[in-house]
Scaffold this motif. Structure first.
Motif, short mmCIF file in Angstrom:
data_model
loop_
_atom_site.label_atom_id
_atom_site.label_comp_id
_atom_site.label_asym_id
_atom_site.label_seq_id
_atom_site.Cartn_x
_atom_site.Cartn_y
_atom_site.Cartn_z
N SER A 32 4.30 9.36 84.51
CA SER A 32 4.20 9.44 83.20
C SER A 32 4.59 9.96 82.63
CB SER A 32 2.22 9.85 83.48
OG SER A 32 2.14 8.98 82.59
N GLY A 33 4.90 9.41 80.96
CA GLY A 33 5.15 9.42 79.73
C GLY A 33 4.39 9.50 78.98
N GLY A 57 -6.88 11.19 77.51
CA GLY A 57 -7.05 9.81 78.01
C GLY A 57 -5.45 9.53 79.46
N HIS A 72 12.85 6.34 74.02
CA HIS A 72 11.43 5.64 73.46
C HIS A 72 11.61 6.00 72.09
CE1 HIS A 72 10.42 4.53 77.54
NE2 HIS A 72 9.80 3.38 76.93
N GLN A 113 10.69 1.82 79.40
CA GLN A 113 9.12 1.75 80.48
C GLN A 113 9.68 1.34 81.96
OE1 GLN A 113 5.48 1.55 78.05
NE2 GLN A 113 4.40 2.86 79.65
N ASP A 119 12.33 3.87 83.84
CA ASP A 119 10.84 4.82 83.90
C ASP A 119 10.34 5.12 84.89
OD1 ASP A 119 12.08 5.92 81.55
OD2 ASP A 119 10.24 5.50 80.24
N ILE A 120 9.07 3.97 85.58
CA ILE A 120 8.81 4.08 86.34
C ILE A 120 9.33 3.91 87.93
CG2 ILE A 120 6.02 3.29 87.24
CD1 ILE A 120 5.79 2.51 84.13
N VAL A 131 0.45 5.86 87.87
CA VAL A 131 0.48 5.38 86.63
C VAL A 131 -0.41 6.06 85.63
CG1 VAL A 131 2.29 4.80 84.45
CG2 VAL A 131 2.18 4.02 86.21
N ASP A 160 -4.52 1.19 76.35
CA ASP A 160 -3.06 0.78 75.47
C ASP A 160 -1.29 0.42 76.36
OD1 ASP A 160 -2.45 3.10 75.78
OD2 ASP A 160 -2.12 3.10 73.85
N GLN A 161 -1.46 1.20 77.41
CA GLN A 161 -0.43 0.57 78.30
C GLN A 161 -0.77 0.03 79.70
OE1 GLN A 161 2.35 2.41 77.45
NE2 GLN A 161 1.00 2.55 75.93
N ILE A 214 -12.60 7.11 79.34
CA ILE A 214 -12.00 8.28 78.62
C ILE A 214 -10.43 6.97 78.28
CG2 ILE A 214 -12.98 9.88 78.90
CD1 ILE A 214 -10.82 11.12 80.75
N ALA A 215 -10.53 6.25 78.95
CA ALA A 215 -9.48 5.09 78.14
C ALA A 215 -9.08 5.42 77.11
CB ALA A 215 -8.94 3.94 78.98
N ILE A 230 -10.37 6.66 73.95
CA ILE A 230 -10.15 7.46 72.50
C ILE A 230 -9.83 6.45 70.58
CG2 ILE A 230 -10.81 10.08 71.21
CD1 ILE A 230 -11.35 9.16 74.72
N LYS A 237 -8.20 2.37 68.15
CA LYS A 237 -7.98 3.44 68.87
C LYS A 237 -7.20 4.71 67.65
CE LYS A 237 -3.27 3.11 70.52
NZ LYS A 237 -2.71 2.95 70.85
N LYS A 274 -1.43 8.22 66.79
CA LYS A 274 0.04 9.14 66.60
C LYS A 274 0.11 8.00 64.84
CE LYS A 274 2.05 9.79 70.47
NZ LYS A 274 2.52 10.44 71.41
P1 TYM Z 1 1.93 7.69 74.39
O1 TYM Z 1 3.48 8.16 73.86
O2 TYM Z 1 1.33 6.22 73.06
O3 TYM Z 1 0.91 8.10 74.55
C1 TYM Z 1 0.72 8.67 75.95
C2 TYM Z 1 -0.14 8.44 76.64
O4 TYM Z 1 -1.59 8.93 75.97
C3 TYM Z 1 -2.98 7.58 75.53
N1 TYM Z 1 -3.25 7.41 74.67
C4 TYM Z 1 -4.67 7.69 74.90
N2 TYM Z 1 -5.27 7.38 75.24
C5 TYM Z 1 -6.31 6.85 75.66
N3 TYM Z 1 -7.30 6.94 73.90
C6 TYM Z 1 -7.01 7.46 72.43
N4 TYM Z 1 -6.07 6.93 71.94
C7 TYM Z 1 -4.61 7.16 73.34
N5 TYM Z 1 -3.39 7.14 72.66
C8 TYM Z 1 -2.12 7.18 73.36
C9 TYM Z 1 -0.95 6.77 76.65
O5 TYM Z 1 -2.08 5.96 76.68
C10 TYM Z 1 -0.20 7.20 77.20
O6 TYM Z 1 -0.72 6.91 78.88
N6 TYM Z 1 4.34 3.49 76.36
C11 TYM Z 1 4.39 4.69 76.52
C12 TYM Z 1 4.86 6.22 77.23
C13 TYM Z 1 5.93 5.74 78.48
C14 TYM Z 1 5.35 5.87 79.55
C15 TYM Z 1 6.51 5.77 80.36
C16 TYM Z 1 3.88 5.98 80.05
C17 TYM Z 1 7.19 5.79 78.48
N7 TYM Z 1 7.31 5.46 80.00
C18 TYM Z 1 6.20 5.56 81.43
C19 TYM Z 1 3.88 6.08 80.99
C20 TYM Z 1 4.74 5.65 81.99
C21 TYM Z 1 3.44 5.41 74.98
O7 TYM Z 1 4.02 4.94 74.42
O8 TYM Z 1 2.94 6.88 75.15
#
Ligand code: TYM
Length: 351
Positions: free
Chosen positions: A22-23, A38, A60, A148, A151-152, A160, A165-166, A202-203, A205, A214, A217
């Motif tokens: 994961s990232g 999450g 990214h 992304q 990456d995986i 993953v 949201d992913q 908790i997917a 928050i 959601k 950031k």
């Molecule tokens: P990012 O950096 O926005 O967020 C990182 C992880 O946090 C989770 N997340 C949340 N889960 C629950 N409630 C929330 N409010 C919430 N906000 C964020 C996201 O789902 C994520 O798991 N595209 C990805 C980054 C990425 C990535 C990857 C992830 C790049 N390459 C390869 C997995 C595998 C992203 O923007 O996450």
């Protein structure tokens, strides 16, 4: 807590150690509570039973970040936070995405098998580009989900761990992996097709000020976003002013009581208590009491992470050593997959 929807069983895990990847983007000075619950909490749990690869996806973050000083600082703070919250470099491979050039190389290959319409349908891209307007939307944001996918797929990951949201990005990853395997057939498929590992309860928050949206950031205001490195008094203030409904009862109902339900979700995830137990614990008590209690649990969780992050940042040589070892291992795995993909494509390779 709910079981995640990926379907590995305990015995399988111990025997074969499936791989997870994961990232997380270093787009802010601190991760937030949504990231933690999450995704990151699962990252820590999975490293015991899985061969875990975790990366700070700095490339990214270039789609939004522009100040080089901030960019560097945030990348290192992110890596330090991951270690501080429990990612153990002796168990997991922790690295910075840009230190593994194969990510960009495979991304190009995948871009060449992705439909323009397919990429245009990604909801995160649609939302962000609609808000910013096409002149202010960079092409990197459009190709972001394909990077992304690279990456995986590079790591042959089976699972993953991410937030809700992913989900669509993981779906695209699966589609691209399958398409490549079917189009460029070799004796063994080049890519393993990964599954999302999403813990339903908790997917997602939500923002404390806007409890149907959601926690993010990129929110216009940070007053409903609780950061991991935030001082205790500031966290307490945010919870005390969390938006709730006009009623009095502490009861879980996402439809009628979004604010209280979000707080129950947070409290439940951090204490391990069920919704019923929480409702009983706070029967006859007011929202104010509950908010303070949730804040206290969050503060208790984040305080040691904050201290450890600062300790790690005060020893940049050690942090850099950890990241260098991580990227050496990541490069090994990623280069093998890239070479297999190039071979399947008929790309001439040296040696
Ligand atoms: P990012 O950096 O926005 O967020 C990182 C992880 O946090 C989770 N997340 C949340 N889960 C629950 N409630 C929330 N409010 C919430 N906000 C964020 C996201 O789902 C994520 O798991 N595209 C990805 C980054 C990425 C990535 C990857 C992830 C790049 N390459 C390869 C997995 C595998 C992203 O923007 O996450």
């Amino acid at each position: 807590m709910d079981q995640p929807e990926s379907d590995f069983s305990g015995s399988e895990i111990i025997l074969s150690k499936p791989r997870v990847l994961s990232g997380i983007q270093p787009t802010h000075d601190s991760f937030h509570l949504g990231n933690y619950l999450g995704a990151l909490k699962q990252w820590v749990q999975l490293q015991d039973s899985h061969d875990a690869f975790y990366c700070v996806v700095d490339l990214h973050a270039l789609t939004v970040e522009t100040d080089p000083k901030n960019f560097k600082h945030r990348t290192l703070v992110s890596a330090a936070q991951l270690i501080a919250l429990g990612i153990d470099p002796n168990k997991s491979t922790l690295f910075i995405q840009s230190q593994v050039p194969a990510h960009n190389q495979l991304a190009w290959v995948l871009e060449c098998i992705t439909g323009f319409g397919e990429a245009s349908r990604m909801t995160q891209f649609k939302d962000k580009s609609q808000k910013a307007g096409s002149d202010r939307t960079v092409v990197g944001l459009f190709t972001y989900p394909i990077l992304q996918a690279a990456d995986i797929l590079l790591y042959q990951a089976e699972f993953v761990p991410v937030g809700e949201d992913q989900r669509q990005h993981i779906e695209l990853t699966r589609d691209l992996g399958q398409r490549f395997n079917n189009t460029f057939k070799t004796s063994r498929p080049v890519f393993k097709i990964p599954q999302p590992h999403i813990v339903k309860s908790i997917a997602k928050i939500n923002d404390l000020q806007e409890p149907t949206a959601k926690m993010s950031k990129s929110s216009a205001s940070m007053s409903g976003v609780v950061e991991m490195l935030e001082p205790a008094d500031s966290i307490m203030k945010k919870f005390k002013s969390a938006v709730t409904d006009a009623g009095k009862e502490i009861k879980f109902s996402e439809k009628d009581k979004a604010g209280i339900s979000n707080l129950i979700t947070i409290y439940s995830a951090l204490t391990g208590k069920t919704h019923d137990q929480i409702e009983q614990e706070f029967a006859g008590k007011g929202y104010g009491d509950f908010k303070i209690k949730v804040a206290e649990v969050v503060i208790e969780t984040f305080a040691p992470i904050r201290t450890k992050t600062n300790d790690l940042l005060s020893d940049p040589a050690e942090l850099s050593k950890i990241l260098k070892a991580g990227s050496a291992k990541a490069n090994q795995v990623a280069n093998q997959t890239l070479s297999d993909a190039y071979a399947a494509l008929g790309v001439v390779q040296n040696g």
